[in-house]
Design a protein around this motif. Structure first.
Motif, short mmCIF file in Angstrom:
data_model
loop_
_atom_site.label_atom_id
_atom_site.label_comp_id
_atom_site.label_asym_id
_atom_site.label_seq_id
_atom_site.Cartn_x
_atom_site.Cartn_y
_atom_site.Cartn_z
N TRP A 73 -7.27 107.14 33.78
CA TRP A 73 -6.38 106.85 32.66
C TRP A 73 -6.36 105.36 32.36
CZ3 TRP A 73 -1.59 109.86 34.82
CH2 TRP A 73 -1.84 111.24 34.75
N PRO A 74 -6.18 105.01 31.10
CA PRO A 74 -6.07 103.59 30.77
C PRO A 74 -4.73 103.05 31.28
CG PRO A 74 -5.65 104.92 28.83
CD PRO A 74 -6.07 105.87 29.92
N LYS A 75 -4.70 101.78 31.57
CA LYS A 75 -3.43 101.11 31.89
C LYS A 75 -2.86 100.66 30.56
CE LYS A 75 -2.43 100.16 35.77
NZ LYS A 75 -1.55 100.89 36.66
N PHE A 76 -1.56 100.79 30.36
CA PHE A 76 -0.97 100.37 29.11
C PHE A 76 0.47 99.94 29.32
CE2 PHE A 76 -1.25 105.03 29.32
CZ PHE A 76 0.09 105.40 29.34
N LYS A 77 0.94 99.13 28.40
CA LYS A 77 2.30 98.60 28.43
C LYS A 77 2.73 98.39 26.99
CE LYS A 77 4.73 94.46 29.90
NZ LYS A 77 4.61 93.20 30.60
N GLY A 78 3.98 98.66 26.69
CA GLY A 78 4.51 98.43 25.36
C GLY A 78 4.06 99.44 24.32
N MET A 79 3.64 100.61 24.75
CA MET A 79 3.20 101.66 23.82
C MET A 79 4.38 102.59 23.53
SD MET A 79 -0.01 101.15 23.18
CE MET A 79 -0.87 99.70 23.70
N GLU A 80 4.15 103.56 22.66
CA GLU A 80 5.18 104.54 22.32
C GLU A 80 5.69 105.22 23.59
OE1 GLU A 80 6.45 105.33 19.29
OE2 GLU A 80 5.16 103.94 18.22
N ALA A 81 6.94 105.55 23.60
CA ALA A 81 7.57 106.19 24.76
C ALA A 81 6.93 107.55 25.04
CB ALA A 81 9.07 106.37 24.50
N GLY A 82 6.84 107.90 26.30
CA GLY A 82 6.40 109.23 26.71
C GLY A 82 4.92 109.39 26.99
N ALA A 83 4.13 108.34 26.84
CA ALA A 83 2.68 108.47 27.02
C ALA A 83 2.32 108.88 28.44
CB ALA A 83 1.98 107.17 26.64
N LEU A 84 2.91 108.25 29.42
CA LEU A 84 2.58 108.58 30.81
C LEU A 84 3.04 110.00 31.15
CD1 LEU A 84 1.24 107.60 33.35
CD2 LEU A 84 3.40 106.57 34.06
N ALA A 85 4.22 110.39 30.67
CA ALA A 85 4.70 111.75 30.89
C ALA A 85 3.75 112.78 30.23
CB ALA A 85 6.11 111.92 30.34
#
Length: 92
Positions: A73-85
């Motif tokens: 998976w890509p690492k990300f920060k500050g994206m739309e809520a719920g992406a990791l879930a």
């Protein structure tokens, strides 16, 4: 297997609006304007072209396959809520 899905990262120029809602040809989650995670049974080429046909001609577009497990998976920060879930739900 025809129903086996793959994970993709889709990006299109966020300054360009499709004519209607974008059909992602699978389950998708928006990360930011013009940036999506998509699980689709289509190949990368088929998904790319189906998204491309929905955008105005000449729109910048990228479609990249991702590994559908946490290490890929890509690492990300500050994206739309719920992406990791959303990613985790795909493992269930």
């Amino acid at each position: 297997m025809a129903d086996e899905t793959k994970l993709y990262l889709i990006w299109h120029d966020p300054g360009v609006e499709p004519a209607g809602p974008l059909d992602l040809h699978g389950d998708g989650h928006s990360l930011a304007e013009g940036l999506w995670l998509v699980r689709s049974a289509l190949t990368r080429s088929k998904l790319y072209h189906r998204i491309k046909w929905q955008l105005p001609e000449g729109t910048a577009l990228a479609c990249a396959p991702l590994a559908d497990e946490p290490e890929g998976w890509p690492k990300f920060k500050g994206m739309e809520a719920g992406a990791l879930a959303w990613l985790r739900e795909g493992l269930e």
